[in-house]
Design an enzyme around this catalytic site. Sequence first.
Site, PDB file in Angstrom:
ATOM      1  N   PHE A 185       0.884  -0.827   0.174  1.00 39.20           N
ATOM      2  CA  PHE A 185       0.422  -0.001  -0.321  1.00 39.20           C
ATOM      3  C   PHE A 185       0.581   0.930  -0.254  1.00 39.20           C
ATOM      4  O   PHE A 185       2.210   1.287   0.141  1.00 39.20           O
ATOM      5  CB  PHE A 185      -1.015  -0.397   0.946  1.00 39.20           C
ATOM      6  N   CYS A 186       0.064   2.378  -0.634  1.00 43.99           N
ATOM      7  CA  CYS A 186       0.551   3.575  -0.222  1.00 43.99           C
ATOM      8  C   CYS A 186      -0.294   4.860  -0.468  1.00 43.99           C
ATOM      9  O   CYS A 186      -1.320   4.118  -0.017  1.00 43.99           O
ATOM     10  CB  CYS A 186       1.986   3.784  -1.331  1.00 43.99           C
ATOM     11  N   THR A 187       0.152   6.454  -0.387  1.00 46.05           N
ATOM     12  CA  THR A 187      -0.947   6.871  -0.195  1.00 46.05           C
ATOM     13  C   THR A 187      -2.108   6.632  -1.450  1.00 46.05           C
ATOM     14  O   THR A 187      -3.124   6.717  -0.966  1.00 46.05           O
ATOM     15  CB  THR A 187       0.052   8.382  -0.711  1.00 46.05           C
ATOM     16  N   GLY A 189      -1.919   5.219  -4.198  1.00 40.47           N
ATOM     17  CA  GLY A 189      -2.192   3.314  -5.335  1.00 40.47           C
ATOM     18  C   GLY A 189      -1.348   3.609  -5.742  1.00 40.47           C
ATOM     19  O   GLY A 189      -1.073   2.597  -6.752  1.00 40.47           O
ATOM     20  N   ILE A 215      -3.838   4.853   0.264  1.00 41.04           N
ATOM     21  CA  ILE A 215      -4.778   4.831   2.114  1.00 41.04           C
ATOM     22  C   ILE A 215      -6.031   5.621   1.822  1.00 41.04           C
ATOM     23  O   ILE A 215      -6.632   5.439   2.688  1.00 41.04           O
ATOM     24  CB  ILE A 215      -3.964   5.486   2.769  1.00 41.04           C
TER      25      ILE A 215
END
Length: 260
Positions: A185-187, A189, A215
Amino acid sequence: MSTGSILNISSYKFVALSDTQALRDALYQAALERELKGTVLIAEEGINLFLAGSAEGVRGWVDQLRADPRFADLAPKESWSEAVPFKKLLVKVKPEIIRMNMPAIRPDQLPRAPALPAATLARWLAQGHDDEGRPVVTLDTRNAFEVDYGTFDGAIDWRINKFTEFPAALAAHREELMGKTVVSFCTGGIRCEKAAIVLQQQGLDGPVYQLEGGILKYFEETGGPHYHGSCFVFDQREALDAGLAPSTDFVRPASEAHRG
Protein backbone atom coordinates in the site's frame (compact mmCIF):
# COMPACT_ATOMS: atom_id res chain seq x y z
CA MET A 1 -16.58 14.88 6.64
CA SER A 2 -14.12 17.36 5.18
CA THR A 3 -15.35 20.84 4.32
CA GLY A 4 -14.25 23.78 2.20
CA SER A 5 -14.87 25.29 -1.20
CA ILE A 6 -11.67 24.07 -2.90
CA LEU A 7 -11.81 20.69 -4.60
CA ASN A 8 -8.60 18.65 -4.48
CA ILE A 9 -8.13 15.65 -6.73
CA SER A 10 -5.46 13.00 -7.11
CA SER A 11 -5.29 10.23 -9.65
CA TYR A 12 -2.96 8.23 -11.83
CA LYS A 13 -3.11 5.72 -14.63
CA PHE A 14 -0.46 3.52 -16.15
CA VAL A 15 -1.14 3.60 -19.89
CA ALA A 16 1.18 3.72 -22.89
CA LEU A 17 1.53 7.31 -24.16
CA SER A 18 3.45 8.22 -27.31
CA ASP A 19 2.40 11.89 -27.49
CA THR A 20 3.69 13.07 -24.13
CA GLN A 21 4.69 16.60 -25.13
CA ALA A 22 1.48 17.35 -27.04
CA LEU A 23 -0.56 15.95 -24.17
CA ARG A 24 1.42 18.04 -21.70
CA ASP A 25 0.76 21.23 -23.66
CA ALA A 26 -2.99 20.57 -23.96
CA LEU A 27 -3.43 19.68 -20.28
CA TYR A 28 -1.37 22.66 -19.14
CA GLN A 29 -3.46 25.05 -21.20
CA ALA A 30 -6.71 23.50 -19.96
CA ALA A 31 -5.60 23.82 -16.33
CA LEU A 32 -4.33 27.36 -16.84
CA GLU A 33 -7.67 28.45 -18.33
CA ARG A 34 -9.48 27.02 -15.29
CA GLU A 35 -7.06 28.64 -12.81
CA LEU A 36 -6.02 25.30 -11.34
CA LYS A 37 -2.86 24.68 -9.37
CA GLY A 38 -0.95 21.51 -8.60
CA THR A 39 1.23 19.02 -10.44
CA VAL A 40 0.63 16.78 -13.44
CA LEU A 41 3.36 14.32 -14.45
CA ILE A 42 3.27 12.64 -17.85
CA ALA A 43 5.53 9.87 -19.11
CA GLU A 44 5.47 7.12 -21.69
CA GLU A 45 4.12 4.85 -18.91
CA GLY A 46 1.14 7.06 -17.98
CA ILE A 47 -0.08 10.05 -15.95
CA ASN A 48 0.02 11.09 -12.29
CA LEU A 49 -1.83 14.17 -11.10
CA PHE A 50 -2.65 16.34 -8.09
CA LEU A 51 -4.78 19.40 -8.79
CA ALA A 52 -6.92 21.88 -6.87
CA GLY A 53 -9.31 24.71 -7.67
CA SER A 54 -13.00 25.40 -7.98
CA ALA A 55 -15.21 22.33 -8.29
CA GLU A 56 -16.39 23.52 -11.70
CA GLY A 57 -12.85 24.08 -12.91
CA VAL A 58 -11.42 20.82 -11.62
CA ARG A 59 -14.28 18.67 -12.88
CA GLY A 60 -14.25 20.44 -16.25
CA TRP A 61 -10.55 19.66 -16.59
CA VAL A 62 -11.18 16.01 -15.69
CA ASP A 63 -14.03 15.83 -18.23
CA GLN A 64 -11.67 17.12 -20.92
CA LEU A 65 -9.08 14.51 -19.97
CA ARG A 66 -11.66 11.72 -19.99
CA ALA A 67 -12.67 12.69 -23.54
CA ASP A 68 -9.41 11.00 -24.54
CA PRO A 69 -10.28 7.27 -24.71
CA ARG A 70 -7.04 6.41 -22.93
CA PHE A 71 -8.32 8.16 -19.79
CA ALA A 72 -12.04 7.48 -20.08
CA ASP A 73 -12.06 5.37 -16.90
CA LEU A 74 -9.99 7.76 -14.76
CA ALA A 75 -11.61 8.06 -11.32
CA PRO A 76 -9.88 10.78 -9.25
CA LYS A 77 -10.06 10.73 -5.48
CA GLU A 78 -11.65 13.92 -4.13
CA SER A 79 -11.22 15.91 -0.93
CA TRP A 80 -12.00 19.47 0.10
CA SER A 81 -10.07 22.30 1.71
CA GLU A 82 -10.56 25.95 2.60
CA ALA A 83 -7.66 27.10 0.42
CA VAL A 84 -5.69 25.87 -2.58
CA PRO A 85 -2.83 23.80 -1.10
CA PHE A 86 -0.47 24.35 -4.05
CA LYS A 87 1.59 27.44 -4.87
CA LYS A 88 1.69 27.02 -8.64
CA LEU A 89 0.79 24.88 -11.63
CA LEU A 90 3.35 22.42 -12.96
CA VAL A 91 2.72 20.09 -15.89
CA LYS A 92 5.84 18.12 -16.78
CA VAL A 93 7.02 15.32 -19.04
CA LYS A 94 9.19 12.91 -17.05
CA PRO A 95 10.93 9.56 -17.67
CA GLU A 96 8.61 7.91 -15.12
CA ILE A 97 5.44 9.11 -13.36
CA ILE A 98 6.78 7.48 -10.20
CA ARG A 99 10.52 6.90 -10.25
CA MET A 100 11.84 3.45 -9.40
CA ASN A 101 14.85 3.35 -11.76
CA MET A 102 13.82 -0.10 -13.04
CA PRO A 103 13.02 0.46 -16.74
CA ALA A 104 11.68 -3.09 -17.12
CA ILE A 105 8.94 -2.45 -14.55
CA ARG A 106 6.32 -0.93 -16.83
CA PRO A 107 2.81 -1.39 -15.39
CA ASP A 108 1.38 -0.30 -18.75
CA GLN A 109 3.05 -3.37 -20.32
CA LEU A 110 3.04 -5.97 -17.52
CA PRO A 111 0.24 -7.84 -15.73
CA ARG A 112 -1.13 -5.84 -12.81
CA ALA A 113 -1.18 -7.45 -9.36
CA PRO A 114 -4.70 -8.08 -8.08
CA ALA A 115 -6.21 -4.99 -6.50
CA LEU A 116 -7.66 -5.57 -3.03
CA PRO A 117 -10.75 -3.50 -2.17
CA ALA A 118 -10.53 -1.42 1.00
CA ALA A 119 -13.45 -3.23 2.62
CA THR A 120 -11.78 -6.60 2.10
CA LEU A 121 -8.54 -5.43 3.71
CA ALA A 122 -10.46 -4.04 6.68
CA ARG A 123 -12.23 -7.37 7.11
CA TRP A 124 -9.02 -9.37 6.81
CA LEU A 125 -7.28 -7.18 9.38
CA ALA A 126 -10.22 -7.55 11.75
CA GLN A 127 -10.26 -11.35 11.47
CA GLY A 128 -6.47 -11.68 11.48
CA HIS A 129 -6.14 -13.66 8.24
CA ASP A 130 -7.34 -13.78 4.66
CA ASP A 131 -10.28 -15.85 3.46
CA GLU A 132 -8.04 -18.90 3.01
CA GLY A 133 -6.72 -18.66 6.57
CA ARG A 134 -3.29 -17.32 5.62
CA PRO A 135 -1.66 -14.62 7.74
CA VAL A 136 -1.90 -11.16 6.18
CA VAL A 137 0.87 -8.56 6.25
CA THR A 138 0.57 -4.98 5.06
CA LEU A 139 3.71 -3.64 3.40
CA ASP A 140 4.20 0.13 3.46
CA THR A 141 5.92 1.23 0.25
CA ARG A 142 6.18 4.90 1.26
CA ASN A 143 9.18 6.86 2.51
CA ALA A 144 10.09 6.60 6.19
CA PHE A 145 9.02 10.15 7.04
CA GLU A 146 5.55 9.50 5.57
CA VAL A 147 5.17 6.32 7.60
CA ASP A 148 5.93 8.34 10.73
CA TYR A 149 2.73 10.35 10.25
CA GLY A 150 0.65 7.18 10.35
CA THR A 151 0.29 3.67 8.95
CA PHE A 152 -1.63 0.42 9.38
CA ASP A 153 -1.25 -1.36 12.70
CA GLY A 154 1.67 -3.78 12.42
CA ALA A 155 2.62 -2.69 8.90
CA ILE A 156 6.04 -3.70 7.60
CA ASP A 157 8.20 -0.61 7.21
CA TRP A 158 11.67 -0.96 5.73
CA ARG A 159 12.55 2.69 6.44
CA ILE A 160 13.34 3.58 2.85
CA ASN A 161 14.16 7.22 2.15
CA LYS A 162 12.94 7.21 -1.45
CA PHE A 163 11.00 4.83 -3.64
CA THR A 164 14.06 3.93 -5.71
CA GLU A 165 15.33 2.08 -2.60
CA PHE A 166 12.35 -0.29 -2.54
CA PRO A 167 13.74 -3.04 -4.85
CA ALA A 168 16.93 -3.39 -2.79
CA ALA A 169 14.96 -3.39 0.47
CA LEU A 170 12.71 -6.11 -0.89
CA ALA A 171 15.69 -8.23 -1.90
CA ALA A 172 17.12 -7.87 1.61
CA HIS A 173 13.84 -8.71 3.39
CA ARG A 174 12.26 -11.19 0.98
CA GLU A 175 12.27 -14.11 3.41
CA GLU A 176 10.08 -12.35 5.98
CA LEU A 177 7.26 -12.25 3.42
CA MET A 178 7.31 -15.96 2.66
CA GLY A 179 4.20 -17.93 3.59
CA LYS A 180 2.06 -14.82 3.94
CA THR A 181 -0.52 -12.90 1.98
CA VAL A 182 1.16 -9.57 1.19
CA VAL A 183 -0.84 -6.38 0.67
CA SER A 184 1.31 -3.51 -0.55
CA PHE A 185 0.00 0.00 0.00
CA CYS A 186 0.88 3.67 -0.40
CA THR A 187 -0.92 7.02 -0.36
CA GLY A 188 -2.99 6.73 -3.53
CA GLY A 189 -1.99 3.47 -5.21
CA ILE A 190 0.71 4.42 -7.69
CA ARG A 191 3.75 3.26 -5.73
CA CYS A 192 2.18 0.05 -4.48
CA GLU A 193 1.13 -0.80 -8.03
CA LYS A 194 4.74 -0.76 -9.20
CA ALA A 195 5.92 -2.38 -5.98
CA ALA A 196 3.44 -5.23 -6.32
CA ILE A 197 4.86 -6.12 -9.75
CA VAL A 198 8.35 -6.35 -8.25
CA LEU A 199 6.93 -8.44 -5.41
CA GLN A 200 5.37 -10.84 -7.90
CA GLN A 201 8.73 -11.27 -9.63
CA GLN A 202 10.38 -12.29 -6.34
CA GLY A 203 8.73 -15.72 -6.38
CA LEU A 204 6.96 -15.41 -3.04
CA ASP A 205 4.92 -18.45 -2.04
CA GLY A 206 1.83 -16.49 -1.05
CA PRO A 207 -0.54 -14.11 -2.87
CA VAL A 208 0.48 -10.50 -3.56
CA TYR A 209 -2.08 -7.69 -3.69
CA GLN A 210 -2.03 -3.93 -3.99
CA LEU A 211 -4.48 -1.89 -1.94
CA GLU A 212 -6.92 -0.41 -4.45
CA GLY A 213 -6.71 3.39 -4.31
CA GLY A 214 -4.22 3.38 -1.46
CA ILE A 215 -4.70 4.84 1.98
CA LEU A 216 -6.89 7.70 0.78
CA LYS A 217 -9.41 5.32 -0.80
CA TYR A 218 -9.27 3.18 2.33
CA PHE A 219 -10.15 6.24 4.42
CA GLU A 220 -12.96 7.17 2.05
CA GLU A 221 -14.56 3.72 1.96
CA THR A 222 -13.96 2.39 5.48
CA GLY A 223 -13.28 5.34 7.79
CA GLY A 224 -9.80 4.04 8.59
CA PRO A 225 -10.07 1.07 11.00
CA HIS A 226 -6.73 -0.62 11.83
CA TYR A 227 -4.86 2.52 10.75
CA HIS A 228 -3.29 4.81 13.33
CA GLY A 229 -2.29 8.43 12.75
CA SER A 230 -2.82 10.55 9.65
CA CYS A 231 -1.77 10.24 6.01
CA PHE A 232 0.95 12.54 4.73
CA VAL A 233 0.16 14.29 1.43
CA PHE A 234 2.58 16.22 -0.76
CA ASP A 235 0.87 19.60 -0.57
CA GLN A 236 0.38 22.40 1.93
CA ARG A 237 -2.29 20.50 3.86
CA GLU A 238 0.57 18.22 4.97
CA ALA A 239 -1.60 15.40 6.35
CA LEU A 240 -5.19 14.17 6.11
CA ASP A 241 -7.26 12.41 8.74
CA ALA A 242 -9.54 9.43 8.16
CA GLY A 243 -12.32 11.83 7.13
CA LEU A 244 -10.04 13.23 4.37
CA ALA A 245 -9.90 16.59 6.14
CA PRO A 246 -6.61 18.38 6.87
CA SER A 247 -5.34 16.84 10.09
CA THR A 248 -4.38 18.97 13.07
CA ASP A 249 -3.84 16.02 15.39
CA PHE A 250 -0.29 15.00 14.59
CA VAL A 251 3.23 15.69 15.75
CA ARG A 252 5.49 16.44 12.81
CA PRO A 253 8.07 13.63 12.72
CA ALA A 254 11.72 14.54 13.08
CA SER A 255 12.34 12.53 9.91
CA GLU A 256 10.09 14.91 7.97
CA ALA A 257 12.97 17.34 7.75
CA HIS A 258 14.77 14.88 5.47
CA ARG A 259 12.05 14.43 2.90
CA GLY A 260 12.76 15.12 -0.72
